[in-house]
Design an enzyme around this catalytic site. Structure first.
Site, PDB file in Angstrom:
ATOM      1  N   ASP A 149       0.794  -1.277   0.212  1.00 22.82           N
ATOM      2  CA  ASP A 149       0.131  -0.016  -0.110  1.00 22.82           C
ATOM      3  C   ASP A 149       0.690   1.268  -0.050  1.00 22.82           C
ATOM      4  OD1 ASP A 149      -1.856  -1.834   0.234  1.00 22.82           O
ATOM      5  OD2 ASP A 149      -2.957  -1.104   1.987  1.00 22.82           O
ATOM      6  N   LYS A 197      -7.053  -4.954  -2.598  1.00 22.47           N
ATOM      7  CA  LYS A 197      -7.769  -5.110  -1.517  1.00 22.47           C
ATOM      8  C   LYS A 197      -9.013  -4.048  -1.055  1.00 22.47           C
ATOM      9  CE  LYS A 197      -4.412  -3.812   1.502  1.00 22.47           C
ATOM     10  NZ  LYS A 197      -5.111  -2.600   2.391  1.00 22.47           N
ATOM     11  N   CYS A 252      -2.470  -2.715   7.724  1.00 19.69           N
ATOM     12  CA  CYS A 252      -2.099  -3.646   6.755  1.00 19.69           C
ATOM     13  C   CYS A 252      -0.952  -4.635   6.829  1.00 19.69           C
ATOM     14  CB  CYS A 252      -2.091  -3.166   5.369  1.00 19.69           C
ATOM     15  SG  CYS A 252      -2.210  -4.420   4.043  1.00 19.69           S
TER      16      CYS A 252
HETATM   17  C1  VGL Z   1      -5.089   0.675   5.794  1.00 20.94           C
HETATM   18  C2  VGL Z   1      -6.263   2.067   6.934  1.00 20.94           C
HETATM   19  C3  VGL Z   1      -7.283   2.098   6.218  1.00 20.94           C
HETATM   20  C4  VGL Z   1      -3.703  -0.388   5.493  1.00 20.94           C
HETATM   21  C5  VGL Z   1      -6.149   0.802   4.802  1.00 20.94           C
HETATM   22  O1  VGL Z   1      -3.700  -0.667   4.457  1.00 20.94           O
HETATM   23  O2  VGL Z   1      -2.833  -0.382   6.362  1.00 20.94           O
HETATM   24  N1  VGL Z   1      -4.901   1.360   6.831  1.00 20.94           N
HETATM   25  N2  VGL Z   1      -7.356   1.449   5.123  1.00 20.94           N
END
Ligand code: VGL
Ligand code: ZN
Length: 200
Positions: A11, A97, A141
């Site tokens: 990410d 995702k 994540c």
């Molecule tokens: C995530 C917060 C909100 C992550 C994803 O991938 O860590 N964190 N959405």
């Protein structure tokens, strides 16, 4: 070629970097270390996989619809693009995702390739038995992915200086690191990582 390690880059998207909708403090500071690690895996002929958070406009993941977060990483938006400083190899494998509007889906094991293949079967196909994890965010994540990988019987090594956390509550990332460690994750610095790589 026997079972081998793979690098999972989690990410590293505009919205998780400073200035983004859910900017992780110092999130972009890890990018040079991530790039160096990508180059190392490439040189060794080892797989490098990327995940991205990839939400619909309307999802229970967002505050507006009952969730914890401001809108971020909306499919097709600039905030959802990979950070421009990230050196992605041509044809890199990307798993997305967070598409389910009813779920948070923090773990990369809930991510899919554009052909609809999930991470676990992708790793199986590549004969990967060890995951090196870097990226954002430590307390979401990275944490969920690491714990899921360990649960599935993979060895997991987290690149300690190539992760950053949200720390919604101060200390969340430190707690997540302890949790990953007690569950069997190993931690290494990006520099000198080559000595932890078996030949692919
Ligand atoms: C995530 C917060 C909100 C992550 C994803 O991938 O860590 N964190 N959405
Ligand atoms: Zn998200």
């Amino acid at each position: 070629m026997g079972p081998k390690p793979a690098l999972l880059v989690v990410d590293i998207q505009n919205d998780f970097c400073p200035g983004g909708a859910l900017g992780v403090p110092d999130g972009d500071a890890i990018i040079p270390r991530v790039n160096r690690t990508i180059a190392l895996f490439e040189r060794r002929g080892l797989p490098v996989l990327f995940t991205r958070d990839w939400h619909p406009r309307v999802t229970k993941h967002f505050k507006e619809f009952g969730g914890a977060w401001p809108a971020h990483c909306v499919q097709g938006a600039k905030g959802a693009r990979f950070h421009g400083g990230l050196e992605m190899p041509k044809g890199a494998l990307i798993l997305s995702k967070g598409m389910d509007p009813d779920q948070d889906s923090y773990s990369a094991f809930q991510a899919f390739t554009d052909r609809g293949r999930d991470l676990e079967s992708t790793l199986h196909e590549l004969d990967v038995d060890e995951l090196f994890v870097c990226g954002l965010a430590t307390d979401y994540c990275v944490r969920a992915t690491t714990l899921d990988g360990l649960r599935r019987g993979l060895a997991v090594r987290v690149i300690r200086d190539a992760i950053r956390g949200v720390d919604l509550k101060p200390g969340d990332s430190e707690i997540a690191i302890k949790e990953m460690r007690v569950n069997g994750a190993h931690f290494s610095e990006s520099r000198g990582l080559g000595r932890f790589l078996r030949k692919g």
